[in-house]
Scaffold this active site. Structure first.
Site: not given
Ligand SMILES: *Cc1c(COP(=O)(O)O)cnc(C)c1O
Length: 361
Positions: A44, A138
């Protein structure tokens, strides 16, 4: 980082995110080597770019995860691998989720029912990871409400509970610990007992859980970690520091100078709020040489940019302009470019902005 060849006609296009896929692959490989669970690469931060996803897979990632359905659809067009949707879909997206995602993280019975209706209609099974809120507040069901959601899922045809997932840090700033990951494990045991089978996936966290994983402090039941920032930027969101052994220079943002003049460092005239409702403060450093970049807050989180050239300092930005002090940066002229190291939010916003090119070399 070696300069990345720009896409297209060879004509440089700015602003541009330059991404070194070799460094992404090496970072993924180093993380995969050091942890027991599978590592799913999270894209993402680069708006689901399939070229970056390929580099993660080449480094040994077991699959790819993204928060946006549109990104998952794009990744599916390019890749055969397992794809995990991280953010629960909107009603209108459920059809695309069933079609394109291997798993989705879910926390609402209504969405499970929508997924069930679609997958039964298509005579397929959609696999879900039930999201558990172990404290970040969240997404996810609270542990005490898990059984109810599990029962709802069990009753639905076309939906299979493949596992459980937990995420902390992004919203409440909660840090992963043995205790909060342990809460996930308790629920896994309860779910396996109720289902009479093992869960294929126990997704125990993101980059911020790597510290625990490196120390061997993650419960053995965790089968998967979802890692974005660590692979892309080599940094740990808990400390903001580099993760030892990882490369932190895989990605840079390059913008072009469209004005460069000596100007007083203080605004002149009666002052109120800026275009974003803030009251900016400026230090009086006398008359300074300042450059304006064709880059603004619509393109990037400007506050998270670290200049790569010595002597460059970001002073501030509005929607479409970024002002940098270049008095101590050697020669800077209109048409020159300046490069910056983006933080995660700067990267994610730039990658998603249609005005920013992405060059993967
Ligand atoms: C963004 C996200 C991740 C990845 O997080 P990082 O800190 O970039 O490793 C993993 N799980 C969920 C649910 C996320 O929203």
């Amino acid at each position: 980082m070696a300069p990345v060849a720009l896409e297209g006609s060879g004509e440089a296009e700015f602003p541009v995110l330059g991404i070194d896929s070799g460094a992404i692959e090496r970072n993924a490989a180093r993380i995969v080597d050091r942890v027991d669970p599978d590592v799913v690469g999270v894209t993402k931060g680069v708006c689901g770019d399939p070229r970056v996803a390929r580099a993660m897979l080449a480094g040994g990632a077991a699959g790819i995860a993204d928060s946006r359905v549109a990104n998952v659809v794009g990744l599916r067009e390019a890749l055969q691998c397992d794809l995990l949707l991280l953010r629960a879909p909107m009603g209108t997206e459920c059809s695309a989720v069933v079609e394109n995602a291997t798993w989705s993280m879910e926390s609402e019975a209504a969405t499970l029912r929508a997924l069930s209706a679609i997958s039964t209609d298509r005579e397929v099974v959609h696999r879900v990871l039930v999201a558990i809120d172990v404290g970040d507040r969240r997404e996810g069901v609270l542990p005490e409400e898990f059984d109810e959601l599990l029962e709802a899922a069990i009753d639905l045809p076309g939906v299979e509970v493949s596992g459980l997932a937990t995420h902390v840090g992004s919203f409440g700033g909660v840090v992963p610990t043995r205790e909060n990951v342990g809460r996930l494990v308790e629920l896994v045991e309860r779910a396996e007992e109720r289902l009479g089978r093992r869960l294929a996936v126990v997704s125990g966290g993101s980059t911020n859980a790597l510290g625990l994983a490196f120390e061997g402090d993650l419960p053995g039941q965790v089968t998967q970690l979802r890692v974005g920032e660590g692979i892309l930027l080599g940094t740990d969101p808990v400390t903001g520091e580099a993760i030892p052994g990882l490369e932190t220079d895989a990605i840079e943002l390059v913008a072009e100078v469209i004005e460069c003049k000596r100007k007083p460092s203080l605004p002149e005239g009666e002052r109120s709020r800026d275009a974003f409702g803030q009251e900016p403060a400026f230090a009086d450093r006398g008359v300074r040489r300042r450059a304006i970049l064709a880059l603004g807050r619509l393109d990037c989180a400007i506050g998270e940019l670290t200049p790569l050239r010595e002597g460059v300092e970001v002073i501030g930005a509005s929607s479409d302009h970024t002002v940098v002090d270049v008095a101590d940066a050697g020669s800077v002229e209109v048409g020159d470019t300046l490069a910056f190291r983006p933080g995660y939010a700067a990267l994610a916003r730039a990658a998603a902005a249609p005005s920013v090119a992405v060059a993967v070399g």
